[in-house]
Design a protein around this motif. Structure first.
Motif, PDB file in Angstrom:
ATOM      1  N   ARG A 161     -29.182  40.734  23.437  1.00 23.18           N
ATOM      2  CA  ARG A 161     -28.213  40.963  24.495  1.00 23.18           C
ATOM      3  C   ARG A 161     -26.846  40.388  24.131  1.00 23.18           C
ATOM      4  O   ARG A 161     -26.712  39.669  23.144  1.00 23.18           O
ATOM      5  N   VAL A 162     -25.855  40.700  24.985  1.00 22.80           N
ATOM      6  CA  VAL A 162     -24.459  40.363  24.679  1.00 22.80           C
ATOM      7  C   VAL A 162     -23.814  39.711  25.897  1.00 22.80           C
ATOM      8  O   VAL A 162     -24.029  40.139  27.037  1.00 22.80           O
ATOM      9  N   VAL A 163     -23.002  38.669  25.649  1.00 23.25           N
ATOM     10  CA  VAL A 163     -22.137  38.091  26.677  1.00 23.25           C
ATOM     11  C   VAL A 163     -20.691  38.265  26.233  1.00 23.25           C
ATOM     12  O   VAL A 163     -20.334  37.901  25.107  1.00 23.25           O
ATOM     13  N   PHE A 164     -19.885  38.836  27.101  1.00 18.83           N
ATOM     14  CA  PHE A 164     -18.474  39.113  26.810  1.00 18.83           C
ATOM     15  C   PHE A 164     -17.642  38.251  27.756  1.00 18.83           C
ATOM     16  O   PHE A 164     -17.648  38.467  28.962  1.00 18.83           O
ATOM     17  N   ILE A 165     -16.941  37.253  27.209  1.00 24.84           N
ATOM     18  CA  ILE A 165     -16.196  36.292  28.030  1.00 24.84           C
ATOM     19  C   ILE A 165     -14.714  36.665  28.055  1.00 24.84           C
ATOM     20  O   ILE A 165     -14.085  36.822  27.006  1.00 24.84           O
ATOM     21  N   THR A 166     -14.185  36.808  29.251  1.00 23.57           N
ATOM     22  CA  THR A 166     -12.759  37.089  29.428  1.00 23.57           C
ATOM     23  C   THR A 166     -12.164  36.009  30.329  1.00 23.57           C
ATOM     24  O   THR A 166     -12.787  35.627  31.331  1.00 23.57           O
ATOM     25  N   PRO A 167     -10.975  35.495  30.032  1.00 24.74           N
ATOM     26  CA  PRO A 167     -10.446  34.338  30.758  1.00 24.74           C
ATOM     27  C   PRO A 167      -9.895  34.648  32.140  1.00 24.74           C
ATOM     28  O   PRO A 167      -9.616  33.732  32.902  1.00 24.74           O
ATOM     29  N   LEU A 168      -9.712  35.927  32.487  1.00 22.79           N
ATOM     30  CA  LEU A 168      -9.102  36.282  33.766  1.00 22.79           C
ATOM     31  C   LEU A 168     -10.004  37.246  34.524  1.00 22.79           C
ATOM     32  O   LEU A 168     -10.633  38.120  33.936  1.00 22.79           O
ATOM     33  N   ARG A 169     -10.045  37.107  35.848  1.00 26.72           N
ATOM     34  CA  ARG A 169     -10.898  37.975  36.652  1.00 26.72           C
ATOM     35  C   ARG A 169     -10.462  39.434  36.561  1.00 26.72           C
ATOM     36  O   ARG A 169     -11.298  40.338  36.486  1.00 26.72           O
ATOM     37  N   ALA A 170      -9.158  39.675  36.593  1.00 19.89           N
ATOM     38  CA  ALA A 170      -8.678  41.055  36.501  1.00 19.89           C
ATOM     39  C   ALA A 170      -9.085  41.680  35.168  1.00 19.89           C
ATOM     40  O   ALA A 170      -9.465  42.849  35.103  1.00 19.89           O
ATOM     41  N   LEU A 171      -9.014  40.882  34.111  1.00 21.48           N
ATOM     42  CA  LEU A 171      -9.408  41.379  32.798  1.00 21.48           C
ATOM     43  C   LEU A 171     -10.912  41.631  32.741  1.00 21.48           C
ATOM     44  O   LEU A 171     -11.372  42.562  32.083  1.00 21.48           O
ATOM     45  N   SER A 172     -11.686  40.805  33.442  1.00 21.40           N
ATOM     46  CA  SER A 172     -13.132  41.012  33.477  1.00 21.40           C
ATOM     47  C   SER A 172     -13.480  42.349  34.104  1.00 21.40           C
ATOM     48  O   SER A 172     -14.346  43.086  33.609  1.00 21.40           O
ATOM     49  N   ALA A 173     -12.805  42.691  35.193  1.00 21.57           N
ATOM     50  CA  ALA A 173     -13.058  43.973  35.859  1.00 21.57           C
ATOM     51  C   ALA A 173     -12.704  45.135  34.941  1.00 21.57           C
ATOM     52  O   ALA A 173     -13.442  46.123  34.842  1.00 21.57           O
ATOM     53  N   GLN A 174     -11.580  45.019  34.259  1.00 19.49           N
ATOM     54  CA  GLN A 174     -11.161  46.072  33.336  1.00 19.49           C
ATOM     55  C   GLN A 174     -12.134  46.198  32.174  1.00 19.49           C
ATOM     56  O   GLN A 174     -12.504  47.305  31.771  1.00 19.49           O
ATOM     57  N   THR A 175     -12.578  45.057  31.645  1.00 19.87           N
ATOM     58  CA  THR A 175     -13.510  45.066  30.524  1.00 19.87           C
ATOM     59  C   THR A 175     -14.854  45.654  30.938  1.00 19.87           C
ATOM     60  O   THR A 175     -15.456  46.442  30.187  1.00 19.87           O
ATOM     61  N   GLU A 176     -15.322  45.283  32.107  1.00 14.20           N
ATOM     62  CA  GLU A 176     -16.594  45.819  32.605  1.00 14.20           C
ATOM     63  C   GLU A 176     -16.545  47.340  32.683  1.00 14.20           C
ATOM     64  O   GLU A 176     -17.474  48.033  32.238  1.00 14.20           O
TER      65      GLU A 176
END
Length: 609
Positions: free
Chosen positions: A318-333
């Motif tokens: 499995r994979v964990v993708f860490i993004t430092p900002l919530r807005a970026l997390s939504a975009q990455t998801e």
């Protein structure tokens, strides 16, 4: 070999007879450079000289289109030449922008349109063009023979409507579409021999067009043979090995082929890797290679992460993708869901308030790919260190946020804990960033993250677009635009002037203050057909704009920027009203064609707008 320097001709706009003469000179100059670049490539000369020739050819031809006679019947064909030049220079975004808006309405022949569809990656539309042409049957061998035989007598050889010339043109069209069809089959199947067949077909057509002095067709055949050769060399088929470890891996082969097929079937097909991605992409299949990828913004870091994820998933981890900002997390998801859901993989995100529920912990253990902020991931990991026992890859986005600030230190400490775990060697780490430091500091960072293993970071200055840096100088109620284009410093002495409000009681001239100057510049760029993003480093700065935009619109100082049917944003407005109520400034801005975005917006609203 020394780098050749070609003059730029994209900053001038004469008028009248001078304009016609310059357009002719630029067209001749651009075509000569385009041909020179292809000859350099064919002779296997210096690729940097070829790319420089292609870029300057694109600039010159683009200037003919944008600043020449708008009624010129050859404008669309010249756009095609410019787009092809940019494409071979590696500037795919500029190539796309030259064609995408006018590809269906433009004055292009069937051959020219087919080439344009290849450049903008509308491969479904290109396939449909080929199928329609085949089913029509007017270009099969017997139909062409009959057409020529019926019109061989009593025809004017110089008449452009000469049926014989029309029949020859149809034969060349059939040849061209046959070559592109063969190439599309190669992209779908990965059979390299079909690429050679496609190029051979196109080169035969090139010889015929040259013999018959059919110049537009000659250009298309020549450009197409170079373009498909370029595309194949950088295609997923060529860059991603079928057997990374030198032995057959059924899971990797199946996932790799499914990934390539899904990229091909996107509305805008994604079939190749950019020059900035090639080196990193070749390293993505080594699960023991911790990568530090430092590429400019828009140069394709996320695609590198996707390829690393593809490799990890093929190994059953499995994979964990860490993004430092919530807005970026939504975009990455959203981006990862688009890529991996068609492959049968599940993507979820963990971000929001501190702490994790039992549901979130279970999700973190079960999903194939989890996107999380550092705080959320750290809290979950402290509660249950075993949640990443079967995680084979951790992607650290925006790696430059590992630094000296409070939040940055927390990010760094979290990475340090991951590196110190007893099972750290079973887990690959990939760090992505656009602005990592240079020199010894960068080398130390790479050594730390790679745990002093041999091998360096992946760095590249290449971008798919040409960046022009400009600044607005406001003096005496006038905006002067100063640009930096290579070694040149062109400027527009009066980009816009101050003006009075046409509605309401406002007495001050517009713009007044920095925020209004930013908006005045934005609307001036919109007038030139550009899309504009205003970036604010803090949320409170973003929040200041909606009310200001609405107020300036009511004063008659800013027009609506909405170009399409308002019904297309109806769902976004409906969802926004559920969250904010009626007449909220953010929704009023959206009705004007301005989308406001920051991390505190509800996910449903930010995704729709």
């Amino acid at each position: 070999m020394e780098q050749l320097a070609f003059p730029r001709y994209d900053a001038y706009k004469p008028s009248g007879a001078d304009s016609q003469l310059l357009s002719y000179d630029l067209l001749t100059y651009g075509e000569a450079l385009l041909s020179l670049g292809m000859r350099v490539r064919e002779a296997q000369g210096d690729p940097n000289i070829a790319r420089s020739a292609f870029e300057h050819a694109g600039d010159a031809l683009e200037a003919v289109v944008s600043k020449g006679d708008p009624s010129d019947s050859q404008k669309d064909f010249i756009s095609l030449l410019s787009s092809s030049a940019f494409h071979m220079a590696g500037l795919s975004a500029r190539a796309y922008s030259m064609l995408h808006a006018s590809i269906n309405e433009g004055n292009l022949s069937r051959i020219e349109k087919a080439l344009a569809l290849l450049i903008v990656r509308s491969l479904d539309a290109l396939e449909q063009e080929i199928v329609t042409w085949r089913l029509d049957g007017s270009a099969n061998e017997q139909a062409l023979i009959n057409s020529i035989a019926e019109s061989a007598e009593n025809v004017d050889q110089d008449d452009e409507t000469n049926p014989i010339i029309a029949a020859i043109d149809e034969a060349l069209e059939e040849h061209f579409l046959s070559g592109l069809g063969t190439y599309l089959t190669a992209l779908q199947t990965g059979q390299v021999e079909l690429v050679s067949s496609a190029i051979s077909i196109l080169r035969n057509g090139l010889e015929s067009a040259a013999t018959l002095n059919m110049v537009p067709q000659w250009w298309c055949f020549r450009l197409a043979s170079h373009l498909i050769d370029d595309l194949w060399k950088s295609s997923f088929h060529q860059v991603l090995p079928r057997n990374p470890l030198g032995e057959t891996e059924p899971d990797w082969l199946a996932l790799r082929d499914l990934f390539i097929a899904s990229m091909y079937k996107r509305s805008r097909a994604e079939i190749e890797l950019w020059p900035s991605q090639i080196e990193a992409a070749r390293r993505t299949t080594d699960s023991h290679d911790d990568l530090v990828v430092s590429l400019p913004t828009s140069a394709g870091k996320t695609r590198i992460a996707e390829l690393c994820i593809l490799r990890c998933l093929s190994e059953g981890k499995r994979v964990v993708f860490i993004t430092p900002l919530r807005a970026l997390s939504a975009q990455t998801e959203a981006g990862l869901q688009r890529t991996f859901t068609p492959l049968g993989k599940y993507v979820s995100a963990l971000y929001g308030s501190i702490g994790t529920s039992s549901f979130e912990s279970d999700m973190l253990k079960a999903r194939d790919i989890v996107v999380a902020t550092p705080e959320k991931f750290d809290f979950a990991l402290r509660n249950d260190p075993s949640i990443i026992d079967d995680v084979g890859l951790i992607v650290l986005d925006e790696g430059h946020m590992i630094g000296f600030g409070e939040r940055e230190v927390r990010y760094e400490v979290q990475v340090q804990r991951l590196l110190k775990r007893e099972d750290a060697d079973q887990r690959r780490i990939v760090c992505l960033s656009a602005i990592l430091p240079d020199g010894d500091q960068f080398d130390d960072f790479v050594d730390w993250l790679r745990r002093d293993k041999e091998g360096g970071a992946v760095t590249c200055d290449w971008k798919p677009t040409r960046v022009r840096y400009g600044q607005i100088m406001w003096r005496n109620n006038r905006a002067r635009l100063e640009l930096a284009v290579g070694d040149e410093s062109p400027y527009v002495p009066t980009f816009f002037n101050a003006r009075a409000a046409t509605k309401g009681t406002r007495k001050k001239l517009f713009p007044n203050g920095q925020q209004e100057l930013v908006l005045a510049t934005t609307w001036r760029l919109l007038e030139d057909g550009h899309s504009v993003l205003i970036y604010c480093p803090e949320r409170r700065s973003v929040n200041a704009y909606p009310e200001l935009i609405v107020r300036l619109n009511k004063q008659g100082l800013l027009n609506s920027a909405l170009e399409h049917d308002p019904s297309e944003i109806a769902s976004a407005l409906a969802i926004g009203r559920e969250w904010f109520g009626n007449n909220h400034p953010i929704l009023m801005c959206l009705e004007l064609g301005v989308a406001i975005h920051h991390g505190a917006l509800p996910k449903a609203v930010s995704e729709r707008s």
